[in-house]
Design a protein around this motif. Structure first.
Motif, PDB file in Angstrom:
ATOM      1  N   ILE A   6       1.053  -1.301  -0.539  1.00 46.13           N
ATOM      2  CA  ILE A   6       0.613  -0.366  -0.326  1.00 46.13           C
ATOM      3  C   ILE A   6       0.671   1.430  -0.034  1.00 46.13           C
ATOM      4  CG2 ILE A   6      -1.361   1.201   1.402  1.00 46.13           C
ATOM      5  CD1 ILE A   6      -3.083  -1.827   1.955  1.00 46.13           C
ATOM      6  N   ALA A   7       1.963   1.384   0.738  1.00 48.18           N
ATOM      7  CA  ALA A   7       3.103   2.582   0.615  1.00 48.18           C
ATOM      8  C   ALA A   7       3.312   2.707  -0.737  1.00 48.18           C
ATOM      9  CB  ALA A   7       3.923   2.350   1.948  1.00 48.18           C
ATOM     10  N   PHE A  81     -11.195   2.770   5.211  1.00 42.65           N
ATOM     11  CA  PHE A  81     -10.085   3.643   4.530  1.00 42.65           C
ATOM     12  C   PHE A  81      -9.556   4.562   5.144  1.00 42.65           C
ATOM     13  CE2 PHE A  81     -11.677   2.381   0.377  1.00 42.65           C
ATOM     14  CZ  PHE A  81     -11.547   3.260  -0.861  1.00 42.65           C
ATOM     15  N   ARG A  82     -10.377   5.112   6.389  1.00 41.33           N
ATOM     16  CA  ARG A  82      -9.811   6.184   7.981  1.00 41.33           C
ATOM     17  C   ARG A  82      -8.500   4.761   8.381  1.00 41.33           C
ATOM     18  NH1 ARG A  82     -15.535   7.011  10.041  1.00 41.33           N
ATOM     19  NH2 ARG A  82     -13.442   6.098  11.869  1.00 41.33           N
ATOM     20  N   LEU A  83      -9.730   3.635   8.251  1.00 39.74           N
ATOM     21  CA  LEU A  83      -8.785   2.945   9.670  1.00 39.74           C
ATOM     22  C   LEU A  83      -7.149   2.182   8.672  1.00 39.74           C
ATOM     23  CD1 LEU A  83      -8.939  -0.939  11.190  1.00 39.74           C
ATOM     24  CD2 LEU A  83      -7.080  -0.997   9.253  1.00 39.74           C
ATOM     25  N   MET A  84      -7.335   1.824   6.954  1.00 41.76           N
ATOM     26  CA  MET A  84      -5.645   1.734   6.374  1.00 41.76           C
ATOM     27  C   MET A  84      -5.035   2.785   6.717  1.00 41.76           C
ATOM     28  SD  MET A  84      -6.396  -1.553   6.095  1.00 41.76           S
ATOM     29  CE  MET A  84      -4.835  -1.728   5.071  1.00 41.76           C
ATOM     30  N   LYS A  85      -5.285   3.869   6.266  1.00 40.95           N
ATOM     31  CA  LYS A  85      -4.684   5.457   6.003  1.00 40.95           C
ATOM     32  C   LYS A  85      -4.009   5.752   7.719  1.00 40.95           C
ATOM     33  CE  LYS A  85      -7.437   7.110   2.249  1.00 40.95           C
ATOM     34  NZ  LYS A  85      -8.096   8.102   1.629  1.00 40.95           N
ATOM     35  N   HIS A  86      -4.708   5.103   8.622  1.00 43.54           N
ATOM     36  CA  HIS A  86      -4.117   4.986   9.740  1.00 43.54           C
ATOM     37  C   HIS A  86      -2.799   4.714  10.011  1.00 43.54           C
ATOM     38  CE1 HIS A  86      -3.853   6.476  13.960  1.00 43.54           C
ATOM     39  NE2 HIS A  86      -3.531   5.209  14.665  1.00 43.54           N
ATOM     40  N   GLU A  87      -3.228   2.916   9.771  1.00 37.89           N
ATOM     41  CA  GLU A  87      -2.315   2.043   9.639  1.00 37.89           C
ATOM     42  C   GLU A  87      -1.387   2.625   9.142  1.00 37.89           C
ATOM     43  OE1 GLU A  87      -1.611  -1.033  11.862  1.00 37.89           O
ATOM     44  OE2 GLU A  87      -3.492   0.275  13.047  1.00 37.89           O
ATOM     45  N   LEU A  88      -1.171   3.104   7.669  1.00 40.96           N
ATOM     46  CA  LEU A  88      -0.414   3.626   6.811  1.00 40.96           C
ATOM     47  C   LEU A  88       0.481   5.236   7.503  1.00 40.96           C
ATOM     48  CD1 LEU A  88       0.813   3.917   3.925  1.00 40.96           C
ATOM     49  CD2 LEU A  88      -0.502   5.118   3.253  1.00 40.96           C
ATOM     50  N   ARG A  89      -0.093   5.473   7.704  1.00 40.02           N
ATOM     51  CA  ARG A  89       0.686   7.140   8.443  1.00 40.02           C
ATOM     52  C   ARG A  89       1.553   6.211   9.691  1.00 40.02           C
ATOM     53  NH1 ARG A  89      -4.145   9.897   8.167  1.00 40.02           N
ATOM     54  NH2 ARG A  89      -5.036   9.119  10.428  1.00 40.02           N
ATOM     55  N   SER A  93       5.829   6.309  10.041  1.00 35.21           N
ATOM     56  CA  SER A  93       6.252   6.740  10.492  1.00 35.21           C
ATOM     57  C   SER A  93       7.389   6.146  11.554  1.00 35.21           C
ATOM     58  CB  SER A  93       5.612   6.983  11.846  1.00 35.21           C
ATOM     59  OG  SER A  93       4.476   8.068  11.391  1.00 35.21           O
ATOM     60  N   ARG A  94       7.234   4.721  11.868  1.00 30.94           N
ATOM     61  CA  ARG A  94       7.725   4.046  12.107  1.00 30.94           C
ATOM     62  C   ARG A  94       9.399   3.800  10.770  1.00 30.94           C
ATOM     63  NH1 ARG A  94       4.501  -1.284  13.024  1.00 30.94           N
ATOM     64  NH2 ARG A  94       3.781   0.175  13.654  1.00 30.94           N
ATOM     65  N   ARG A  95       8.419   3.271   9.479  1.00 31.77           N
ATOM     66  CA  ARG A  95      10.367   3.357   8.524  1.00 31.77           C
ATOM     67  C   ARG A  95      11.175   5.026   8.473  1.00 31.77           C
ATOM     68  NH1 ARG A  95      10.808  -1.173   5.321  1.00 31.77           N
ATOM     69  NH2 ARG A  95      12.022   0.714   4.762  1.00 31.77           N
ATOM     70  N   LEU A  96      10.428   5.752   8.903  1.00 32.28           N
ATOM     71  CA  LEU A  96      10.982   7.076   8.728  1.00 32.28           C
ATOM     72  C   LEU A  96      12.145   6.954   9.963  1.00 32.28           C
ATOM     73  CD1 LEU A  96      11.719  10.036   7.317  1.00 32.28           C
ATOM     74  CD2 LEU A  96       9.625  10.727   8.586  1.00 32.28           C
ATOM     75  N   ALA A  97      11.858   6.434  10.687  1.00 35.82           N
ATOM     76  CA  ALA A  97      12.154   6.709  12.021  1.00 35.82           C
ATOM     77  C   ALA A  97      13.672   5.280  11.866  1.00 35.82           C
ATOM     78  CB  ALA A  97      11.349   5.919  13.992  1.00 35.82           C
TER      79      ALA A  97
END
Length: 101
Positions: A6-7, A81-89, A93-97
């Motif tokens: 999804i990312a 959609f809301r759930l998946m977009k939240h999980e994507l955030r 964020s984890r990948r960026l960290a």
């Protein structure tokens, strides 16, 4: 494996298209809503090298104790959609960290 796929969206329209396609793939009974069992079966139908096994605890976490469910206690398109977009955030964020540290 699901968030990795999804990312890879190009823009928000592409993300919405990917999520709509995913929802349709998971909705094996074509009821336009998903409960725990339906999501569990739908995830098993997806072909990944490592199968996604959804537990009741996973369901509770994903739906934030029902926060992302409709009044019938199910995931409809909007809730999904809301759930998946939240999980994507959370995932991005984890990948960026991880990349910074």
């Amino acid at each position: 494996p699901l968030m990795v796929m999804i990312a890879e969206y190009d823009n928000f329209a592409h993300l919405d298209s990917m999520l709509a396609s995913l929802f349709a793939s998971l909705d094996v009974w074509e009821e336009e809503t998903l409960d725990f069992t339906q999501l569990q079966i739908g995830l098993r139908c997806l072909v990944f090298q490592v199968p996604i096994r959804l537990s009741q605890d996973d369901w509770e976490y994903l739906t934030r104790g029902g926060t992302y469910l409709n009044p019938d206690g199910r995931l409809d398109h909007n809730c999904f959609f809301r759930l998946m977009k939240h999980e994507l955030r959370i995932y991005t964020s984890r990948r960026l960290a991880e990349s910074q540290g």
